[in-house]
Motif scaffolding. Structure first.
Motif, PDB file in Angstrom:
ATOM      1  N   ARG A   7      12.150   8.325   0.346  1.00  0.00           N
ATOM      2  CA  ARG A   7      11.260   8.935   1.330  1.00  0.00           C
ATOM      3  C   ARG A   7      10.514   7.927   2.195  1.00  0.00           C
ATOM      4  O   ARG A   7      10.030   8.286   3.271  1.00  0.00           O
ATOM      5  N   VAL A   8      10.429   6.679   1.724  1.00  0.00           N
ATOM      6  CA  VAL A   8       9.678   5.676   2.492  1.00  0.00           C
ATOM      7  C   VAL A   8      10.551   4.464   2.811  1.00  0.00           C
ATOM      8  O   VAL A   8      10.755   4.110   3.974  1.00  0.00           O
ATOM      9  N   GLY A   9      11.056   3.822   1.771  1.00  0.00           N
ATOM     10  CA  GLY A   9      11.764   2.566   1.966  1.00  0.00           C
ATOM     11  C   GLY A   9      12.986   2.670   2.844  1.00  0.00           C
ATOM     12  O   GLY A   9      13.091   1.973   3.870  1.00  0.00           O
ATOM     13  N   PHE A  10      13.935   3.541   2.478  1.00  0.00           N
ATOM     14  CA  PHE A  10      15.169   3.654   3.250  1.00  0.00           C
ATOM     15  C   PHE A  10      14.931   4.127   4.689  1.00  0.00           C
ATOM     16  O   PHE A  10      15.496   3.559   5.625  1.00  0.00           O
ATOM     17  N   PRO A  11      14.111   5.176   4.911  1.00  0.00           N
ATOM     18  CA  PRO A  11      13.866   5.579   6.309  1.00  0.00           C
ATOM     19  C   PRO A  11      13.221   4.488   7.153  1.00  0.00           C
ATOM     20  O   PRO A  11      13.545   4.332   8.335  1.00  0.00           O
ATOM     21  N   VAL A  12      12.308   3.716   6.548  1.00  0.00           N
ATOM     22  CA  VAL A  12      11.628   2.667   7.303  1.00  0.00           C
ATOM     23  C   VAL A  12      12.570   1.497   7.594  1.00  0.00           C
ATOM     24  O   VAL A  12      12.550   0.908   8.684  1.00  0.00           O
ATOM     25  N   LEU A  13      13.421   1.169   6.623  1.00  0.00           N
ATOM     26  CA  LEU A  13      14.311   0.023   6.775  1.00  0.00           C
ATOM     27  C   LEU A  13      15.594   0.354   7.530  1.00  0.00           C
ATOM     28  O   LEU A  13      16.323  -0.569   7.925  1.00  0.00           O
ATOM     29  N   ALA A  14      15.887   1.629   7.722  1.00  0.00           N
ATOM     30  CA  ALA A  14      17.154   2.012   8.350  1.00  0.00           C
ATOM     31  C   ALA A  14      17.352   1.378   9.726  1.00  0.00           C
ATOM     32  O   ALA A  14      18.442   0.837  10.005  1.00  0.00           O
ATOM     33  N   PRO A  15      16.353   1.406  10.624  1.00  0.00           N
ATOM     34  CA  PRO A  15      16.578   0.768  11.933  1.00  0.00           C
ATOM     35  C   PRO A  15      16.886  -0.721  11.826  1.00  0.00           C
ATOM     36  O   PRO A  15      17.788  -1.224  12.504  1.00  0.00           O
ATOM     37  N   ALA A  16      16.153  -1.447  10.963  1.00  0.00           N
ATOM     38  CA  ALA A  16      16.408  -2.881  10.804  1.00  0.00           C
ATOM     39  C   ALA A  16      17.782  -3.122  10.191  1.00  0.00           C
ATOM     40  O   ALA A  16      18.482  -4.065  10.573  1.00  0.00           O
ATOM     41  N   PHE A  17      18.191  -2.263   9.249  1.00  0.00           N
ATOM     42  CA  PHE A  17      19.498  -2.431   8.618  1.00  0.00           C
ATOM     43  C   PHE A  17      20.617  -2.226   9.636  1.00  0.00           C
ATOM     44  O   PHE A  17      21.555  -3.029   9.708  1.00  0.00           O
ATOM     45  N   PHE A  18      20.527  -1.157  10.426  1.00  0.00           N
ATOM     46  CA  PHE A  18      21.585  -0.894  11.399  1.00  0.00           C
ATOM     47  C   PHE A  18      21.574  -1.913  12.533  1.00  0.00           C
ATOM     48  O   PHE A  18      22.628  -2.243  13.081  1.00  0.00           O
ATOM     49  N   ALA A  19      20.397  -2.438  12.873  1.00  0.00           N
ATOM     50  CA  ALA A  19      20.341  -3.504  13.872  1.00  0.00           C
ATOM     51  C   ALA A  19      21.058  -4.749  13.357  1.00  0.00           C
ATOM     52  O   ALA A  19      21.831  -5.385  14.083  1.00  0.00           O
ATOM     53  N   SER A  20      20.836  -5.099  12.103  1.00  0.00           N
ATOM     54  CA  SER A  20      21.526  -6.245  11.507  1.00  0.00           C
ATOM     55  C   SER A  20      23.024  -5.978  11.400  1.00  0.00           C
ATOM     56  O   SER A  20      23.841  -6.882  11.617  1.00  0.00           O
TER      57      SER A  20
ATOM     58  N   GLN B  47       0.814  -1.219   0.000  1.00  0.00           N
ATOM     59  CA  GLN B  47       0.000   0.000   0.000  1.00  0.00           C
ATOM     60  C   GLN B  47       0.844   1.264   0.000  1.00  0.00           C
ATOM     61  O   GLN B  47       0.440   2.302  -0.533  1.00  0.00           O
ATOM     62  N   TRP B  48       2.046   1.183   0.596  1.00  0.00           N
ATOM     63  CA  TRP B  48       2.926   2.358   0.615  1.00  0.00           C
ATOM     64  C   TRP B  48       3.412   2.687  -0.791  1.00  0.00           C
ATOM     65  O   TRP B  48       3.456   3.853  -1.181  1.00  0.00           O
ATOM     66  N   ALA B  49       3.790   1.667  -1.549  1.00  0.00           N
ATOM     67  CA  ALA B  49       4.227   1.894  -2.926  1.00  0.00           C
ATOM     68  C   ALA B  49       3.071   2.398  -3.781  1.00  0.00           C
ATOM     69  O   ALA B  49       3.253   3.280  -4.641  1.00  0.00           O
ATOM     70  N   GLU B  50       1.873   1.857  -3.557  1.00  0.00           N
ATOM     71  CA  GLU B  50       0.707   2.308  -4.315  1.00  0.00           C
ATOM     72  C   GLU B  50       0.380   3.760  -4.000  1.00  0.00           C
ATOM     73  O   GLU B  50       0.078   4.547  -4.907  1.00  0.00           O
ATOM     74  N   ALA B  51       0.446   4.117  -2.725  1.00  0.00           N
ATOM     75  CA  ALA B  51       0.189   5.510  -2.340  1.00  0.00           C
ATOM     76  C   ALA B  51       1.223   6.437  -2.960  1.00  0.00           C
ATOM     77  O   ALA B  51       0.900   7.556  -3.390  1.00  0.00           O
ATOM     78  N   ASN B  52       2.454   6.000  -3.027  1.00  0.00           N
ATOM     79  CA  ASN B  52       3.506   6.815  -3.643  1.00  0.00           C
ATOM     80  C   ASN B  52       3.221   7.055  -5.120  1.00  0.00           C
ATOM     81  O   ASN B  52       3.400   8.175  -5.622  1.00  0.00           O
ATOM     82  N   LEU B  53       2.745   6.012  -5.829  1.00  0.00           N
ATOM     83  CA  LEU B  53       2.429   6.166  -7.250  1.00  0.00           C
ATOM     84  C   LEU B  53       1.221   7.061  -7.461  1.00  0.00           C
ATOM     85  O   LEU B  53       1.187   7.886  -8.386  1.00  0.00           O
ATOM     86  N   VAL B  54       0.213   6.917  -6.606  1.00  0.00           N
ATOM     87  CA  VAL B  54      -0.993   7.741  -6.726  1.00  0.00           C
ATOM     88  C   VAL B  54      -0.662   9.218  -6.555  1.00  0.00           C
ATOM     89  O   VAL B  54      -1.233  10.095  -7.227  1.00  0.00           O
ATOM     90  N   LEU B  55       0.276   9.500  -5.667  1.00  0.00           N
ATOM     91  CA  LEU B  55       0.665  10.891  -5.415  1.00  0.00           C
ATOM     92  C   LEU B  55       1.687  11.410  -6.419  1.00  0.00           C
ATOM     93  O   LEU B  55       2.231  12.503  -6.255  1.00  0.00           O
ATOM     94  N   GLY B  56       1.963  10.619  -7.454  1.00  0.00           N
ATOM     95  CA  GLY B  56       2.862  11.068  -8.499  1.00  0.00           C
ATOM     96  C   GLY B  56       4.324  10.775  -8.249  1.00  0.00           C
ATOM     97  O   GLY B  56       5.198  11.322  -8.928  1.00  0.00           O
ATOM     98  N   GLY B  57       4.627   9.912  -7.290  1.00  0.00           N
ATOM     99  CA  GLY B  57       6.004   9.591  -6.982  1.00  0.00           C
ATOM    100  C   GLY B  57       6.583   8.550  -7.920  1.00  0.00           C
ATOM    101  O   GLY B  57       5.866   7.912  -8.699  1.00  0.00           O
ATOM    102  N   THR B  58       7.869   8.388  -7.847  1.00  0.00           N
ATOM    103  CA  THR B  58       8.573   7.401  -8.654  1.00  0.00           C
ATOM    104  C   THR B  58       9.181   6.339  -7.739  1.00  0.00           C
ATOM    105  O   THR B  58       9.091   6.423  -6.513  1.00  0.00           O
TER     106      THR B  58
END
Length: 305
Positions: free
Chosen positions: A216-229, A198-209
């Motif tokens: 704006r979404v993927g990296f900020p959301v995954l950053a804590p899990a990446f640094f924890a790993s 749904q996040w990717a769909e919302a990004n496309l609906v709002l004209g994002g690439t």
């Protein structure tokens, strides 16, 4: 209160039957956990306490701070620095490459043969270490390894022209990365797979690439899990012993090998308890790293839940 929720177990007793039943169930649950608790105490807690305690005594059993003070010795500090940069370098390489592998598998279904193969291989290779891994690298890239001889005889490339680096500290980088990458795949893939469509769909609906979604979404959301790993990989490399002991049989370039030297050296006698002080230093470093890992993991769990 009705008689269904509060029933006296005996005349004059006001303890609910359901509550007493729950207490008995909890007691049986703790009893089932007892073997695991005993195992942890005998093979983890007790050896740790004995190892740390030995660092505060000399060979005659007298209390001393001499072993702990030895942690400031330049040789010991260099050993800790070697362990730190080796663990950090292999953790970063393993985290980046492992994250790219996870991204490549993101569009594959769980039952896809490639996905199944990578998941199974990651589970095996993440635990593939010690003498087996050292032998594999020696047979492949050793002084008379298959790849070494092929490069030298066929292509005229001598990878050991500058010396036998595979048996020194730089030679530990590739073997460590070998088991760091699959460990990253195991720990990071669930976080990447939990990204909601749904996040990717919302990004496309709002004209994002696709680029704007990851920035704006993927990296900020995954950053804590990446640094924890990443922190988990650092702790894994910092505490590794068997592979380094099998490859670097001479010298004590990292802390685990320095502990081995303190325990087994026939030239430096009376310093066996220095191993306890070195273990204390390692535990402090691992405790700091795992505390940071726990904090970052809690942040990552906010959106995963």
């Amino acid at each position: 209160m009705t008689s269904d929720t509060l029933v006296s177990a005996a005349p004059g007793s006001s303890v609910p039957v359901q509550r007493r039943s729950a207490l008995r169930s909890a007691a049986w649950a703790w009893l089932g956990l007892a073997p695991f608790v005993v195992y942890l105490f005998v093979f983890l807690a007790l050896p740790t306490v004995l190892a740390l305690g030995s660092g505060f005594f000399d060979s005659d059993g007298e209390f001393t701070f001499e072993n702990v003070a030895a942690l400031t010795d330049p040789v010991i500090l260099r050993t800790f620095w070697n362990s730190t940069w080796l663990s950090a370098l292999t953790a970063v390489l393993g985290a980046v490459i492992g994250a790219l592998v996870c991204y490549a598998m993101l569009t594959l279904r769980d039952e896809n043969p490639v996905r199944v193969t990578v998941d199974a291989a990651s589970g095996v290779f993440a635990q593939f270490g010690g003498v087996m891994l050292a032998f594999m690298w020696i047979a492949t890239l050793g002084l008379n390894g298959m790849v070494t001889l092929f490069l030298k005889d066929v292509l005229g490339i001598d990878i050991f022209a500058g010396g036998p680096w595979i048996y020194e500290l730089p030679g530990l980088i590739l073997p460590y990365v070998f088991f760091q990458i699959p460990l990253m795949v195991i720990t990071f893939m669930p976080a990447l797979a939990a990204l909601r469509p749904q996040w990717a769909e919302a990004n496309l609906v709002l004209g994002g690439t696709s680029t704007s979604f990851w920035l704006r979404v993927g990296f900020p959301v995954l950053a804590p899990a990446f640094f924890a790993s990443l922190l988990l990989l650092f702790a894994n490399a910092f505490s590794s012993y068997a592979t380094a002991a099998a490859l670097a049989s001479q010298g004590s370039q990292i802390v685990p090998l320095q502990i081995r030297t303190a325990l087994t050296s026939e030239t430096v006698l009376g310093r066996e308890n220095l191993a306890g002080a070195l273990a204390l230093g390692m535990i402090i470093v691992i405790a700091i790293v795992m505390s940071a890992y726990s904090f970052v993991q809690r942040r990552a769990a906010r959106w995963q839940s």
